[in-house]
Motif scaffolding. Structure first.
Motif, short mmCIF file in Angstrom:
data_model
loop_
_atom_site.label_atom_id
_atom_site.label_comp_id
_atom_site.label_asym_id
_atom_site.label_seq_id
_atom_site.Cartn_x
_atom_site.Cartn_y
_atom_site.Cartn_z
N ALA B 81 -28.02 57.94 30.92
CA ALA B 81 -28.11 58.33 29.50
C ALA B 81 -26.88 57.84 28.74
CB ALA B 81 -28.21 59.85 29.41
N LEU B 82 -25.71 57.99 29.38
CA LEU B 82 -24.48 57.52 28.75
C LEU B 82 -24.53 56.02 28.53
CD1 LEU B 82 -21.66 59.48 30.63
CD2 LEU B 82 -22.15 59.54 28.19
N GLU B 87 -25.18 51.23 25.15
CA GLU B 87 -25.91 50.01 24.81
C GLU B 87 -26.39 50.04 23.37
OE1 GLU B 87 -28.83 49.73 27.85
OE2 GLU B 87 -27.48 48.73 29.26
N SER B 88 -26.77 51.22 22.92
CA SER B 88 -27.21 51.31 21.53
C SER B 88 -26.04 51.07 20.58
CB SER B 88 -27.87 52.66 21.24
OG SER B 88 -26.97 53.70 21.53
N VAL B 89 -24.86 51.58 20.98
CA VAL B 89 -23.66 51.31 20.18
C VAL B 89 -23.37 49.82 20.18
CG1 VAL B 89 -21.18 51.69 19.99
CG2 VAL B 89 -22.68 53.58 20.58
N MET B 90 -23.54 49.20 21.39
CA MET B 90 -23.33 47.76 21.50
C MET B 90 -24.23 46.99 20.56
SD MET B 90 -23.10 47.24 25.57
CE MET B 90 -23.77 45.61 25.44
N ALA B 91 -25.49 47.40 20.57
CA ALA B 91 -26.45 46.70 19.72
C ALA B 91 -26.08 46.85 18.25
CB ALA B 91 -27.85 47.27 19.98
N ALA B 92 -25.60 48.04 17.90
CA ALA B 92 -25.26 48.30 16.50
C ALA B 92 -24.02 47.52 16.08
CB ALA B 92 -25.02 49.79 16.30
N GLN B 97 -20.43 43.07 25.64
CA GLN B 97 -20.19 43.67 26.95
C GLN B 97 -19.84 45.15 26.80
OE1 GLN B 97 -17.15 41.23 28.79
NE2 GLN B 97 -18.70 40.33 30.13
N TRP B 98 -20.26 45.91 27.73
CA TRP B 98 -19.96 47.33 27.73
C TRP B 98 -19.90 47.81 29.17
CZ3 TRP B 98 -18.43 49.65 23.40
CH2 TRP B 98 -18.23 51.03 23.44
N MET B 99 -19.49 49.04 29.35
CA MET B 99 -19.41 49.56 30.71
C MET B 99 -20.80 49.78 31.29
SD MET B 99 -16.34 52.27 30.99
CE MET B 99 -17.07 53.44 29.88
N GLY B 100 -20.97 49.37 32.51
CA GLY B 100 -22.20 49.67 33.22
C GLY B 100 -22.04 50.95 34.02
N PRO B 101 -23.09 51.36 34.75
CA PRO B 101 -23.03 52.59 35.55
C PRO B 101 -21.87 52.56 36.55
CG PRO B 101 -25.26 51.77 35.45
CD PRO B 101 -24.40 50.73 34.80
#
Lengths: 199, 123
Positions: B81-82, B87-92, B97-101
């Motif tokens: 969920a996090l 990812e939605s923040v990334m898209a916005a 790149q963002w942290m993965g699980p």
């Protein structure tokens, strides 16, 4: 129940051999009362030392010294005396303050110690009144050594540890600084000094 | 001011030592502790101690709450969920790149170490 010092009694011998070791141990465990007793014990000496090497800001620097000591109590391992460790903090605090002052006020001449002349000294009524002004005319290392060895009653070894200087250098500073200080005081107060030299 | 060599000087270093020691002693103020200085110093020490304890406690609570949220509310599902939120923040924001699980679990592990350290400090 059984600490390491119980199993190995010599483990913390050095720390407890120091007269302040017990209080430092209690202060490390978070006792402000123990630290307050350390402040009470050393404040006269630290403030006098800082007055001699840094002048009117001495009390502020002394407070900073004790606050730094509180933050870094865990770093004192008991190899040297606590007193020597405290004076080393005071010395570094004074040096940092001097550098900050020099950066702020490049034309401030109060810290220009590397001079052979006394800065506009008028003889006071007694030699003791001019001691601090005579000290101000000495190079700062010599002044710090004199303030520690003659003012605070520290040994040459303790002063060397506090100032991070070789023992031989401290002995040399002590002898040269002493002779120079006495010579300057004799210039200012020949009769008073004569009476003290040959009572 | 230059020193006049004709003026009297103690010839014995021990006499010089004693003389200078006596002069220092004379200029020292009385050995009575200045209570106002001690009070002001201890007030600063207490302020620092209280501030540090507040910081430690706050960090400790934050870490515990984060760990509790991760562990009690589904573990991997929470991480997913996090991640989706990130990812939605990334898209916005257009970040690539963002942290993965894996990074999130690594972060949780580091937080755990931090919590253990804080707990040991408090103890």
């Amino acid at each position: 129940m059984f600490g390491l010092s119980t199993l190995f009694p010599g483990l913390d011998r050095d720390q407890h051999a120091d007269p302040d070791g017990v209080l430092v141990g209690q202060a490390r465990q978070g006792s402000p009362l123990a630290f307050e007793r350390l402040v009470l014990k050393h404040q006269n000496g630290i403030r006098a030392f800082l007055r001699r090497i840094s002048g009117p800001d001495a009390d502020d620097l002394a407070q900073e010294t004790f606050l730094t000591a509180w933050k870094k109590l865990h770093q004192w391992r008991g190899q040297g005396s606590f007193k020597s460790w405290l004076y080393s903090i005071a010395w570094r605090t004074a040096l940092s303050a001097r550098r900050a002052t020099q950066r702020r006020e490049t034309r401030d001449h109060t810290w220009h110690m590397e001079t052979d002349s006394l800065p506009d000294v008028q003889a006071g009524t007694d030699a003791r009144l001019d001691l601090d002004r005579v000290l101000a005319a000495l190079p700062e290392d010599q002044r710090a050594v004199l303030a520690m060895c003659y003012g605070a009653g520290m040994s040459h070894g303790e002063a060397a540890a506090a100032l991070s200087l070789p023992l031989g250098t401290v002995k040399s500073h002590a002898a040269r600084g002493r002779d120079k200080a006495l010579a300057l005081l004799t210039d200012l107060h020949p009769h008073v000094m004569q009476a003290r030299i040959t009572p | 001011m230059k020193h006049d060599p004709n003026l009297p000087q103690p010839s014995d270093p021990e006499v010089s030592d004693a003389l200078l020691r006596a002069l220092f002693h004379d200029t020292d103020e009385a050995g009575v502790p200045d209570q106002s200085f001690v009070r002001a110093t201890m007030a600063k020490v207490e302020r620092h101690r209280a501030l540090w304890q507040a910081v430690q406690t706050t960090l400790f609570v934050i870490v515990i709450v984060c760990l509790g949220a991760l562990m009690l509310q589904g573990g991997p599902a929470t991480v997913q969920a996090l991640n989706q939120s990130f990812e939605s923040v990334m898209a916005a924001t257009g970040t690539s790149q963002w942290m993965g699980p894996r990074e999130i679990m690594l972060g949780a592990g580091l937080l755990g170490v931090l919590a253990a350290w804080l707990y040991a400090e408090k103890a």
